[in-house]
Structures are given as C-alpha cells and as structure tokens.
Motif scaffolding. Structure first.
Motif, PDB file in Angstrom:
ATOM      1  N   GLY A  55      18.915  18.169 -12.524  1.00 30.89           N
ATOM      2  CA  GLY A  55      18.143  18.808 -11.319  1.00 30.89           C
ATOM      3  C   GLY A  55      16.481  18.504 -11.385  1.00 30.89           C
ATOM      4  N   ASN A  56      15.910  18.246 -12.356  1.00 40.11           N
ATOM      5  CA  ASN A  56      14.472  17.903 -12.521  1.00 40.11           C
ATOM      6  C   ASN A  56      14.071  16.840 -11.645  1.00 40.11           C
ATOM      7  N   THR A  57      13.086  17.089 -10.820  1.00 35.48           N
ATOM      8  CA  THR A  57      12.449  15.942  -9.703  1.00 35.48           C
ATOM      9  C   THR A  57      11.051  15.446 -10.335  1.00 35.48           C
ATOM     10  N   SER A  58      10.673  14.477 -10.600  1.00 32.43           N
ATOM     11  CA  SER A  58       9.241  13.846 -10.977  1.00 32.43           C
ATOM     12  C   SER A  58       8.945  12.957  -9.929  1.00 32.43           C
ATOM     13  N   ASN A  59       7.739  12.874  -9.839  1.00 27.61           N
ATOM     14  CA  ASN A  59       7.185  11.847  -9.048  1.00 27.61           C
ATOM     15  C   ASN A  59       6.678  10.634  -9.858  1.00 27.61           C
ATOM     16  N   ILE A  60       7.263   9.580  -9.743  1.00 30.28           N
ATOM     17  CA  ILE A  60       7.169   8.605 -10.934  1.00 30.28           C
ATOM     18  C   ILE A  60       6.403   7.221 -10.468  1.00 30.28           C
ATOM     19  N   GLY A  61       6.081   7.314  -9.160  1.00 28.83           N
ATOM     20  CA  GLY A  61       5.236   6.228  -8.905  1.00 28.83           C
ATOM     21  C   GLY A  61       4.523   6.364  -7.390  1.00 28.83           C
ATOM     22  N   LYS A  62       3.426   5.891  -7.282  1.00 29.30           N
ATOM     23  CA  LYS A  62       2.708   5.769  -5.734  1.00 29.30           C
ATOM     24  C   LYS A  62       1.767   4.801  -5.693  1.00 29.30           C
ATOM     25  N   THR A  63       1.838   4.280  -4.531  1.00 23.81           N
ATOM     26  CA  THR A  63       1.224   2.842  -4.349  1.00 23.81           C
ATOM     27  C   THR A  63       1.237   2.325  -2.841  1.00 23.81           C
ATOM     28  N   THR A  64       0.817   1.168  -2.397  1.00 20.85           N
ATOM     29  CA  THR A  64       0.827   1.099  -0.972  1.00 20.85           C
ATOM     30  C   THR A  64       1.085  -0.160  -0.734  1.00 20.85           C
ATOM     31  N   GLY A  65       1.578  -0.523   0.508  1.00 23.25           N
ATOM     32  CA  GLY A  65       2.051  -1.724   1.222  1.00 23.25           C
ATOM     33  C   GLY A  65       0.992  -2.924   1.124  1.00 23.25           C
ATOM     34  N   LYS A  66      -0.237  -2.382   0.727  1.00 19.90           N
ATOM     35  CA  LYS A  66      -1.414  -3.344   0.847  1.00 19.90           C
ATOM     36  C   LYS A  66      -1.265  -4.331  -0.306  1.00 19.90           C
ATOM     37  N   ASN A  67      -0.629  -3.827  -1.429  1.00 18.92           N
ATOM     38  CA  ASN A  67      -0.380  -4.661  -2.646  1.00 18.92           C
ATOM     39  C   ASN A  67       0.390  -5.892  -2.832  1.00 18.92           C
ATOM     40  N   LEU A  68       0.173  -6.386  -1.815  1.00 18.12           N
ATOM     41  CA  LEU A  68       1.049  -7.734  -1.400  1.00 18.12           C
ATOM     42  C   LEU A  68       0.122  -8.877  -1.264  1.00 18.12           C
ATOM     43  N   LEU A  69       0.494 -10.035  -2.097  1.00 17.60           N
ATOM     44  CA  LEU A  69      -0.462 -11.281  -2.000  1.00 17.60           C
ATOM     45  C   LEU A  69      -0.035 -11.944  -0.662  1.00 17.60           C
ATOM     46  N   PHE A  70       1.190 -12.201  -0.524  1.00 18.07           N
ATOM     47  CA  PHE A  70       1.676 -12.751   0.741  1.00 18.07           C
ATOM     48  C   PHE A  70       2.159 -11.888   1.795  1.00 18.07           C
ATOM     49  N   SER A  71       2.324 -12.074   3.147  1.00 18.75           N
ATOM     50  CA  SER A  71       2.637 -11.371   4.173  1.00 18.75           C
ATOM     51  C   SER A  71       3.891 -11.921   4.554  1.00 18.75           C
ATOM     52  N   PHE A  72       4.804 -11.032   5.136  1.00 20.35           N
ATOM     53  CA  PHE A  72       6.004 -11.591   5.925  1.00 20.35           C
ATOM     54  C   PHE A  72       5.955 -12.730   6.720  1.00 20.35           C
ATOM     55  N   PRO A  73       4.829 -13.076   7.614  1.00 14.60           N
ATOM     56  CA  PRO A  73       4.864 -13.790   8.333  1.00 14.60           C
ATOM     57  C   PRO A  73       4.624 -15.444   7.258  1.00 14.60           C
ATOM     58  N   GLN A  74       3.997 -15.075   6.483  1.00 14.14           N
ATOM     59  CA  GLN A  74       3.767 -16.177   5.366  1.00 14.14           C
ATOM     60  C   GLN A  74       5.082 -16.652   4.473  1.00 14.14           C
ATOM     61  N   MET A  75       5.877 -15.494   4.331  1.00 12.57           N
ATOM     62  CA  MET A  75       7.014 -15.591   3.897  1.00 12.57           C
ATOM     63  C   MET A  75       8.069 -16.544   4.701  1.00 12.57           C
ATOM     64  N   LEU A  76       7.982 -16.191   5.914  1.00 13.51           N
ATOM     65  CA  LEU A  76       9.008 -16.782   6.900  1.00 13.51           C
ATOM     66  C   LEU A  76       8.357 -18.161   7.130  1.00 13.51           C
TER      67      LEU A  76
END
Length: 434
Positions: free
Chosen positions: A322-343
């Motif tokens: 029952g112990n809850t811990s925050n183990i990560g925090k980041t942002t969607g800006k941390n991507l080199l390529f965008s979804f339009p580029q992937m497509l």
C-alpha cells in the motif's frame, strides 16, 4: 484570456475541463454495450443517449453521421476527419459553456442530464479504438542514449542512424489493453548468467519486469499502398493522443533482441489511457521537441513547425503493502521526433495506414535520474535500487505492484487538458508444466 467556465460544476484541478473534451468508450448499467462518450469534470456525457435525444439537433454537419455515436469504438467517428472532430468538439464545448448559445440542449434539459450525464465512477471504460496495427518508435533521445550506454558504452550509445530517422519496430496490437487491466508477468527465455562462456537459456518467469513511459497517437485518415504521407499533410491524419505504458521484460529482451529487436519481451502487454485527447485540444500546448544537431532529409523536415506538446508526465508505483511513491516526472517535449515525422517516415516506402493504427513515441526520459521513464535507466541496469515510501526498494517490478502514469497540459486551474491515468497491476506469471 480567462479560462472558459461551464455551467456544470467542475473541480478546477480536473484533467477534464471544458478546454479538453476527450473522447472515449464507456458502458453503463443502463447501456451495457460499449459506446462513445466524452469526459467533462467527474462525469461522462453519454453521446449515444445525447444523440438519441436530439442533442446534436443544432449541429447540421453531423446529422448524416450520427450513427458513429452508436458504435463500439471511436473508429467511425475518427474516420470523419479532423474538420468534423473540430466542429463536434467545439459544439459540445458550447453546449457545456456557461451563458453559451445552446442552453436548452442540456443545461435547461433536466431529463437529458439525468440520462446522459453519468458519474465517471459508474462507467466501465473500454479500449477507445479498434487498434488495427501498432508501431512503437524510439524517439526519446535521452532514453536511447542511456540504454545505449548500458549495452554498448558511451562511445557507441547511439547508432549512426538514430538522429537521421525515427527508429521503430512493429508492436503487437492484440495485447494493447485499456487502463485498469491487470498485466500478467510473462514467461520466456532468459539467461541466468549472461557472462557465461556457453549461452544456455532457461524458460522462466521474467525477473526484470519494467515500465516504459510513452505517449500513443491514433491515426484517423487512411492512406493507400505505395502512397507516402508527406510530413506537411501528416497532422491531418492524426486523431489524438493517449498515455501509453509499453511494459518490458528486460531479461527476455536481452537474450532475444539480436538481430531483429524486441519480440516476446514486449508483446505480452501494452496499456493505454481510456480517453483520447484530440489534437485540437492539444494545439494550445504545441511546442518544439529536443534539438536535433543533424539535418534530417527533406521528407522529414517540418521547417520549424511546432509538433510536440508540453505534457507534464508523472509515474507512481504502489506496492502490495500500500505504499505509493512518485518514481518519475518528465515532459512530452523530451522527444527528438514528432508524430508527424514518425508517420511520414513510416509511410515513405509506401506502407499503408488504416483508421485506428497506433504509434508509440518510445520511452520519454529527461536528463536527471528523476526524469527517467523506466526502471532500467533509474537503476543503471539493475545495479542500484530505487527507494520507495515505507522503506521498500525496487530494481524492477514485483507481483502486486501497481504503476500509474498521469499526464496533463497547462497549469491554470479550470483550464487543464489532461489524460486521466494509465494504470496496470502486475499479476504472477502462469505456472508452465511440460
């Protein structure tokens, strides 16, 4: 401009403000067959009931297409295209708007409110789309570098192609599940002693089970065999985003991934959040991604267009104690390529796309330890431990662990555009007897 205000009471910290209007698939005690809805505050607006009781009477453009709100997935609605998505979303906003132009549709219609506004806790959520195909990319530069260092050292961490193209592999659509679905620990071939001279695998339950914090993107406009999608036109092919956890069996992966990449280490389960946040809802948060010091080829060049999104992402882990811990925090800006580029890259050779195809971003990590989107990075390949609340620690996931990913755009109360959550609990591996 001040936030829009709804006549419906909405918690200012709700992910589902009137600025959002995400679409999903629900079933209820009254309507057991899955069907479309939107999330607004702590309610779902049942679009099947809303349609049946003439909620769209003031929106003529949707009249020939109202059947889409009786379907079991959002595919038919998605296939109508982004101009229709935009008009429908804006109309629903106007219906919910305080002092809006259509008060008689819902605000003054007590009977329709009673039938169509359902508390979220009373709704069962289903996969929002029939996922026809699934491709997972590797666009998180920090993650790719960190994992490359673990396997190949810092000099060879990134392959020569990495900054030239969105690296990806074909995932398995059949094991994509909606948030809340338990994840069964996989069995597979692993090496107990990878350093042994003779490589002798055993069949075992995964011992190094991990998460991967990602975003998923759905396709809404199909393409034909042999016809590439240009990076300029790619945004019109995109329906919306979800949170995505691409659960990973690191020990199975280490043995199988050469020469063709992940297989059983990834195909046992991928969790996504239940509500699809439309591309138009994300537009106010459009931004640039990670800087690429390599000039991409013209078919991938977006010419400065902002195609990434400032989505604040967090991961928590709740143990069986029952112990809850925050183990990560980041942002969607941390991507080199965008979804339009992937497509654009995915289709450049002529690969056709269908409505409902999904693309994963790849693990999203920042530079610091707290910003890393998987335990493999956080523990330096299992060499160190992550400290949790209550004195517990983890190198990798244990049975009974529950992982919760959240994502939200904006910091202004009453105007948040969020995804809700993507949750999965680890269940023991099945016992195999031969």
């Amino acid at each position: 401009m001040p936030p829009l205000k709804s006549w419906l009471s909405i918690d200012p910290q709700s992910h589902f403000s009137i600025h959002n209007i995400p679409f999903g698939i629900i079933s209820t005690a009254q309507h057991s067959s899955p069907h479309p809805a939107i999330a607004i505050g702590d309610h779902a607006l049942d679009l099947q009931v809303f349609t049946e009781q003439n909620g769209f009477a003031a929106l003529s453009i949707i009249q020939p297409h109202q059947h889409v709100f009786g379907e079991k997935t959002l595919n038919a609605f998605a296939a109508l295209g982004r101009p229709i998505h935009r008009v429908v979303r804006e109309y629903l906003q106007s219906v919910l708007l305080e002092n809006g132009p259509f008060p008689d549709v819902l605000q003054n219609n007590t009977q329709l409110q009673q039938h169509a506004l359902i508390p979220l806790h009373s709704c069962k959520m289903h996969l929002p789309m029939q996922i026809t195909d699934y491709t997972d990319f590797y666009a998180g530069l920090n993650h790719a570098y960190n994992v490359g260092v673990l396997f190949r050292g810092p000099q060879n961490a990134l392959q020569p192609n990495y900054k030239h193209l969105p690296v990806g592999y074909h995932g398995r659509a059949s094991s994509v599940v909606v948030s809340g679905t338990p994840i069964i620990r996989p069995n597979g071939q692993i090496l107990l002693n990878p350093s042994a001279e003779k490589k002798e695998p055993i069949l075992s339950a995964c011992k190094r089970l991990d998460i991967e914090l990602e975003l998923g993107c759905f396709v809404c406009k199909p393409s034909s065999l042999g016809q590439p999608i240009s990076v300029k036109d790619a945004p019109e092919h995109l329906f919306g985003l979800v949170l995505l956890n691409d659960w990973s069996a690191r020990d199975i992966q280490a043995w199988e991934y050469v020469p063709l990449g992940p297989f059983n280490s990834k195909n046992f389960g991928t969790s996504i959040s239940a509500w699809v946040v439309l591309m138009d809802a994300l537009e106010p948060f459009a931004t640039t991604g990670m800087a690429n010091d390599t000039q991409v080829l013209p078919y991938l060049d977006e010419k400065g267009r902002k195609s990434h999104f400032a989505i604040d992402l967090e991961v928590t882990l709740t143990t069986s104690q029952g112990n809850t811990s925050n183990i990560g925090k980041t942002t969607g800006k941390n991507l080199l390529f965008s979804f339009p580029q992937m497509l654009a890259h995915h289709s450049v050779g002529g690969c056709p796309f269908n409505v409902g195809d999904m693309m994963g971003s790849g693990t999203i990590s920042g530079e610091s330890k707290r910003e890393k989107g998987c335990l493999l990075e956080q523990t330096d390949g299992g060499k160190t431990e992550v400290a949790l609340q209550g004195g517990e620690t983890r190198k990798f996931l244990e049975d009974g662990d529950t992982v919760r990913i959240t994502g939200v755009c904006g910091g202004e109360a009453g105007a948040l555009v969020g995804f809700g959550e993507c949750v999965g609990r680890i269940e023991p591996a099945p016992v195999l007897k031969f």
